[in-house]
Every structure is written in structure tokens, then in C-alpha cells.
Design a protein around this motif. Structure first.
Motif, PDB file in Angstrom:
ATOM      1  N   ALA A  22       0.804  -1.220   0.000  1.00 17.72           N
ATOM      2  CA  ALA A  22       0.000   0.000   0.000  1.00 17.72           C
ATOM      3  C   ALA A  22       0.839   1.272   0.000  1.00 17.72           C
ATOM      4  O   ALA A  22       0.498   2.251  -0.662  1.00 17.72           O
ATOM      5  CB  ALA A  22      -0.945  -0.009   1.199  1.00 17.72           C
ATOM      6  N   GLU A  23       1.946   1.265   0.745  1.00 14.25           N
ATOM      7  CA  GLU A  23       2.703   2.511   0.902  1.00 14.25           C
ATOM      8  C   GLU A  23       3.391   2.971  -0.377  1.00 14.25           C
ATOM      9  O   GLU A  23       3.912   4.091  -0.427  1.00 14.25           O
ATOM     10  CB  GLU A  23       3.738   2.378   2.031  1.00 14.25           C
ATOM     11  CG  GLU A  23       4.768   1.291   1.821  1.00 14.25           C
ATOM     12  CD  GLU A  23       4.366  -0.038   2.440  1.00 14.25           C
ATOM     13  OE1 GLU A  23       5.267  -0.853   2.716  1.00 14.25           O
ATOM     14  OE2 GLU A  23       3.162  -0.265   2.648  1.00 14.25           O
ATOM     15  N   THR A  24       3.397   2.125  -1.426  1.00 15.15           N
ATOM     16  CA  THR A  24       4.033   2.517  -2.686  1.00 15.15           C
ATOM     17  C   THR A  24       3.028   3.001  -3.724  1.00 15.15           C
ATOM     18  O   THR A  24       3.427   3.437  -4.807  1.00 15.15           O
ATOM     19  CB  THR A  24       4.807   1.326  -3.279  1.00 15.15           C
ATOM     20  OG1 THR A  24       3.874   0.301  -3.671  1.00 15.15           O
ATOM     21  CG2 THR A  24       5.790   0.751  -2.278  1.00 15.15           C
ATOM     22  N   VAL A  25       1.732   2.944  -3.396  1.00 14.74           N
ATOM     23  CA  VAL A  25       0.690   3.241  -4.382  1.00 14.74           C
ATOM     24  C   VAL A  25       0.264   4.700  -4.272  1.00 14.74           C
ATOM     25  O   VAL A  25       0.031   5.222  -3.177  1.00 14.74           O
ATOM     26  CB  VAL A  25      -0.517   2.303  -4.185  1.00 14.74           C
ATOM     27  CG1 VAL A  25      -1.645   2.646  -5.156  1.00 14.74           C
ATOM     28  CG2 VAL A  25      -0.077   0.858  -4.379  1.00 14.74           C
ATOM     29  N   SER A  26       0.138   5.370  -5.402  1.00 11.46           N
ATOM     30  CA  SER A  26      -0.203   6.792  -5.412  1.00 11.46           C
ATOM     31  C   SER A  26      -1.696   7.012  -5.220  1.00 11.46           C
ATOM     32  O   SER A  26      -2.514   6.091  -5.390  1.00 11.46           O
ATOM     33  CB  SER A  26       0.224   7.425  -6.736  1.00 11.46           C
ATOM     34  OG  SER A  26      -0.609   6.954  -7.797  1.00 11.46           O
ATOM     35  N   LEU A  27      -2.049   8.241  -4.897  1.00 10.93           N
ATOM     36  CA  LEU A  27      -3.450   8.629  -4.783  1.00 10.93           C
ATOM     37  C   LEU A  27      -4.191   8.377  -6.094  1.00 10.93           C
ATOM     38  O   LEU A  27      -5.312   7.845  -6.093  1.00 10.93           O
ATOM     39  CB  LEU A  27      -3.541  10.113  -4.402  1.00 10.93           C
ATOM     40  CG  LEU A  27      -4.923  10.749  -4.498  1.00 10.93           C
ATOM     41  CD1 LEU A  27      -5.897  10.106  -3.516  1.00 10.93           C
ATOM     42  CD2 LEU A  27      -4.825  12.266  -4.248  1.00 10.93           C
ATOM     43  N   GLU A  28      -3.590   8.735  -7.217  1.00 11.93           N
ATOM     44  CA  GLU A  28      -4.238   8.545  -8.515  1.00 11.93           C
ATOM     45  C   GLU A  28      -4.560   7.069  -8.740  1.00 11.93           C
ATOM     46  O   GLU A  28      -5.647   6.720  -9.231  1.00 11.93           O
ATOM     47  CB  GLU A  28      -3.344   9.073  -9.636  1.00 11.93           C
ATOM     48  CG  GLU A  28      -3.977   8.985 -11.013  1.00 11.93           C
ATOM     49  CD  GLU A  28      -3.104   9.592 -12.093  1.00 11.93           C
ATOM     50  OE1 GLU A  28      -3.600   9.725 -13.232  1.00 11.93           O
ATOM     51  OE2 GLU A  28      -1.938   9.939 -11.807  1.00 11.93           O
ATOM     52  N   GLN A  29      -3.640   6.183  -8.380  1.00  8.46           N
ATOM     53  CA  GLN A  29      -3.862   4.750  -8.566  1.00  8.46           C
ATOM     54  C   GLN A  29      -4.962   4.227  -7.646  1.00  8.46           C
ATOM     55  O   GLN A  29      -5.803   3.420  -8.055  1.00  8.46           O
ATOM     56  CB  GLN A  29      -2.557   3.996  -8.330  1.00  8.46           C
ATOM     57  CG  GLN A  29      -1.515   4.217  -9.418  1.00  8.46           C
ATOM     58  CD  GLN A  29      -0.166   3.623  -9.056  1.00  8.46           C
ATOM     59  OE1 GLN A  29       0.289   3.724  -7.922  1.00  8.46           O
ATOM     60  NE2 GLN A  29       0.475   2.990 -10.039  1.00  8.46           N
ATOM     61  N   PHE A  30      -4.975   4.690  -6.388  1.00  7.36           N
ATOM     62  CA  PHE A  30      -6.037   4.261  -5.479  1.00  7.36           C
ATOM     63  C   PHE A  30      -7.411   4.726  -5.979  1.00  7.36           C
ATOM     64  O   PHE A  30      -8.401   3.998  -5.881  1.00  7.36           O
ATOM     65  CB  PHE A  30      -5.783   4.785  -4.063  1.00  7.36           C
ATOM     66  CG  PHE A  30      -4.973   3.859  -3.198  1.00  7.36           C
ATOM     67  CD1 PHE A  30      -5.437   2.595  -2.872  1.00  7.36           C
ATOM     68  CD2 PHE A  30      -3.752   4.258  -2.691  1.00  7.36           C
ATOM     69  CE1 PHE A  30      -4.701   1.736  -2.071  1.00  7.36           C
ATOM     70  CE2 PHE A  30      -2.998   3.405  -1.883  1.00  7.36           C
ATOM     71  CZ  PHE A  30      -3.477   2.140  -1.576  1.00  7.36           C
ATOM     72  N   CYS A  31      -7.480   5.938  -6.502  1.00  5.41           N
ATOM     73  CA  CYS A  31      -8.757   6.433  -7.036  1.00  5.41           C
ATOM     74  C   CYS A  31      -9.189   5.619  -8.247  1.00  5.41           C
ATOM     75  O   CYS A  31     -10.378   5.312  -8.416  1.00  5.41           O
ATOM     76  CB  CYS A  31      -8.637   7.912  -7.391  1.00  5.41           C
ATOM     77  SG  CYS A  31      -8.543   9.015  -5.968  1.00  5.41           S
ATOM     78  N   ALA A  32      -8.235   5.269  -9.101  1.00  3.67           N
ATOM     79  CA  ALA A  32      -8.556   4.441 -10.261  1.00  3.67           C
ATOM     80  C   ALA A  32      -9.098   3.088  -9.817  1.00  3.67           C
ATOM     81  O   ALA A  32     -10.074   2.571 -10.382  1.00  3.67           O
ATOM     82  CB  ALA A  32      -7.315   4.265 -11.143  1.00  3.67           C
ATOM     83  N   LEU A  33      -8.478   2.494  -8.798  1.00  2.00           N
ATOM     84  CA  LEU A  33      -8.962   1.220  -8.279  1.00  2.00           C
ATOM     85  C   LEU A  33     -10.365   1.357  -7.680  1.00  2.00           C
ATOM     86  O   LEU A  33     -11.245   0.520  -7.910  1.00  2.00           O
ATOM     87  CB  LEU A  33      -7.998   0.687  -7.226  1.00  2.00           C
ATOM     88  CG  LEU A  33      -8.387  -0.629  -6.543  1.00  2.00           C
ATOM     89  CD1 LEU A  33      -8.516  -1.754  -7.572  1.00  2.00           C
ATOM     90  CD2 LEU A  33      -7.368  -0.991  -5.467  1.00  2.00           C
ATOM     91  N   ALA A  34     -10.591   2.432  -6.933  1.00  2.00           N
ATOM     92  CA  ALA A  34     -11.900   2.645  -6.311  1.00  2.00           C
ATOM     93  C   ALA A  34     -13.006   2.747  -7.357  1.00  2.00           C
ATOM     94  O   ALA A  34     -14.135   2.309  -7.127  1.00  2.00           O
ATOM     95  CB  ALA A  34     -11.881   3.906  -5.452  1.00  2.00           C
ATOM     96  N   ARG A  35     -12.674   3.298  -8.519  1.00  2.00           N
ATOM     97  CA  ARG A  35     -13.693   3.430  -9.579  1.00  2.00           C
ATOM     98  C   ARG A  35     -14.104   2.085 -10.163  1.00  2.00           C
ATOM     99  O   ARG A  35     -15.132   1.995 -10.834  1.00  2.00           O
ATOM    100  CB  ARG A  35     -13.181   4.364 -10.686  1.00  2.00           C
ATOM    101  CG  ARG A  35     -13.060   5.810 -10.245  1.00  2.00           C
ATOM    102  CD  ARG A  35     -12.910   6.747 -11.434  1.00  2.00           C
ATOM    103  NE  ARG A  35     -11.692   6.520 -12.212  1.00  2.00           N
ATOM    104  CZ  ARG A  35     -10.529   7.090 -11.966  1.00  2.00           C
ATOM    105  NH1 ARG A  35     -10.392   7.916 -10.925  1.00  2.00           N
ATOM    106  NH2 ARG A  35      -9.477   6.843 -12.730  1.00  2.00           N
ATOM    107  N   THR A  36     -13.320   1.043  -9.912  1.00  2.00           N
ATOM    108  CA  THR A  36     -13.680  -0.283 -10.406  1.00  2.00           C
ATOM    109  C   THR A  36     -14.514  -1.083  -9.402  1.00  2.00           C
ATOM    110  O   THR A  36     -14.972  -2.178  -9.721  1.00  2.00           O
ATOM    111  CB  THR A  36     -12.411  -1.124 -10.743  1.00  2.00           C
ATOM    112  OG1 THR A  36     -11.804  -1.585  -9.534  1.00  2.00           O
ATOM    113  CG2 THR A  36     -11.430  -0.315 -11.562  1.00  2.00           C
TER     114      THR A  36
END
Length: 279
Positions: A262-276
Motif C-alpha cells: 500500500a505505501e508505494t501506491v499513489s493517490l491517482e492509482q487508489f482512485c482508479a482502483l476505487a472506480r472499479t
């Protein structure tokens, strides 16, 4: 400051009203009125704003906010021992201070405030993080507040402004950076407080963005981030396996390696994942 508002020094106020700080309420009082005025100034121009203050205690920051020209202050105080001291401040500033004896976690202040609204508080340590998350994750954005100027333990403040890859990076940093600009504006040593806490403190100033940096459902993003960082030592495919049976495919589609942590993942990537993920 005492000369400005004509009220006694805070040490005298505490002695007069018997206001020993209570650990059970997360209380640590700031007695230096020059320092509380400095904190109030970090909130910016308050002359056209209503200010929400949580946990004013004997009123040090309250006096700073009023002296710095706040149009009006709504102070939410759970400890009824503090009410007489706050009433004295209210009497010295007619129609500019409203004190409500309530638990901030259970009280809706919006009917008592007129926009624009800013929040400024030396938050009780035991509810500070929960209040911050609530203010950052309302169902609608922009929020009721323009900015938050909040005191936390230094460790918590560093978690709010942390960047990916750092030890402090986690849920608070992601939620704060998603919808706000956050920065540490003051640091305070333990001896600034009565009683002195065991750790240093810091003031964080957060300015609300007009729109989140990336689209995502707030409830889904909060759930994804909470699951990811509750098991931060695990690879994300294991930490998030409860979200969806095809979580590896969703991670890859979001630009995240299933073996990442988790600590290596960016905000943009987490938001992209949340949209799925369905809400």
C-alpha cells in the motif's frame, strides 16, 4: 493579549475555575496567549468568516480567534467545567461567540454557522483523527468549510502530509491530499502545554480544493484505502482480496502491481482502483 481583550491571563482563569486538564477528555491547555494568537493567524483572514472551534477548554485559542477579528466563533465544548470561563469571553465579545455544551462527534454545527466557514481548533487528542476523516469525506464536495487549521500530535500531523513511499504515508495522507492542500504551519514543544504531553505537537492547515484531484466515490475510496493500510505489510492482492474475486485484474487495470504494498501506491492509482469497485 490580556490587554487587548481585558480578560485575565489563562493561568488565573484556570485557577479561578478549577480547570485541571482531564486526560479522559484528551485535554492539554495552551496558556500562552501570544501563541494562541499565532495559531489563529494561520487560519488566514477571519474578518468575513464564521469559525468553528472544537474543544476550546478555558478559551485560549478562542480569545486568539476573536482578537484576530473572527466575525463569529462557534465553540463546541463537552466539559461543562469550562463553560463559566467561556461565558466570560462571550460577555467581553457581545454577539461574536456562541458556546455549545455538546460532544463534537454527536453535534451538527451547520445550523449555527453562516458561510464562509473555517475550522480552527486545538483538537482533543482522543477525537482529532476521527473528526478530520469526517470533514474530509462528506458525501458532497465542496464541504461546509473553506479551511481547517488543526493541532495534532506531531506524528499525526506528519501522517496527514506524508508522501508515497514514506513511513508515515497512509490513509490520512491519501484522504487529505485527495480533496485538500495540506501543510504543517507550526510546531510546538510539549512544554507549551499544561500539562505537557509526552510528544510534540504541530498545526496543520488544510485548504479545500474545489473538486477532488481524481474522481472516486468517497465511501468506496475510504474502504479501499482502509483495507489496504490495515494490512500494509501484505501484498495488495492479499490485503484487498475481500473487495472483489478478480482483484488482481482490477489492480493491474489501475496501474498497480498485485505484488505492490500500500505505501508505494499513489493517490491517482487508489482512485482508479476505487472506480472499479461498486459502492
Amino acid at each position: 493579549m490580556a490587554a487587548i481583550d481585558g480578560l485575565p491571563p489563562l493561568r488565573d482563569v484556570i485557577a479561578t475555575h478549577g480547570l485541571a486538564a482531564r486526560k479522559s477528555l484528551g485535554q492539554n491547555f495552551l496558556l500562552d496567549l501570544n501563541l494562541t494568537a499565532k495559531i489563529a493567524r494561520q487560519a488566514g483572514d477571519l474578518t468575513v468568516c464564521d469559525v468553528l472551534e472544537i474543544g476550546p477548554g478555558p478559551g485560549g485559542l478562542t480569545r486568539g480567534l476573536l482578537a484576530e477579528g473572527a466575525r463569529r466563533v462557534l465553540a463546541i465544548e463537552k466539559d461543562d467545567r469550562c463553560l463559566p470561563a467561556l461565558a466570560e469571553i462571550s460577555a467581553a465579545h457581545p454577539d461574536r461567540l456562541q458556546v455549545v455544551n455538546a460532544d463534537a462527534l454527536d453535534f451538527d454545527p451547520l445550523s449555527h454557522l453562516t458561510p464562509p466557514i473555517r475550522v480552527a481548533a486545538n483538537l482533543p487528542y482522543n477525537i482529532g483523527t476521527e473528526l478530520l476523516v469526517r470533514w474530509l469525506t462528506p458525501p458532497r464536495w465542496p464541504p461546509f468549510w473553506e479551511s481547517l487549521t488543526l493541532m495534532f500530535q506531531r506524528e499525526v500531523a506528519e501522517r496527514i502530509v506524508a508522501t508515497p513511499g514514506s513511513k508515515a504515508y497512509g490513509r490520512l495522507a491519501l484522504l487529505a491530499n485527495w480533496r485538500a492542500d495540506a501543510r504543517i504551519v507550526l510546531s510546538l514543544p510539549p512544554e507549551a502545554f499544561t500539562p505537557p504531553p509526552k510528544v510534540s505537537s504541530a498545526v496543520v492547515h488544510l485548504t479545500a480544493l474545489p473538486e477532488p484531484r481524481y474522481p472516486a466515490d468517497p465511501k468506496v475510496l475510504e474502504r479501499v484505502v482502509a483495507m489496504a493500510f490495515n494490512q500494509r505489510r501484505k501484498m495488495l492482492r492479499a490485503a484487498l482480496k475481500g473487495l472483489a474475486p478478480d482483484i488482481e485484474d482490477r489492480l493491474i487495470a489501475s496501474g498497480i502491481k498485485p505484488t505492490d504494498r500500500a505505501e508505494t501506491v499513489s493517490l491517482e492509482q487508489f482512485c482508479a482502483l476505487a472506480r472499479t469497485i461498486k459502492g
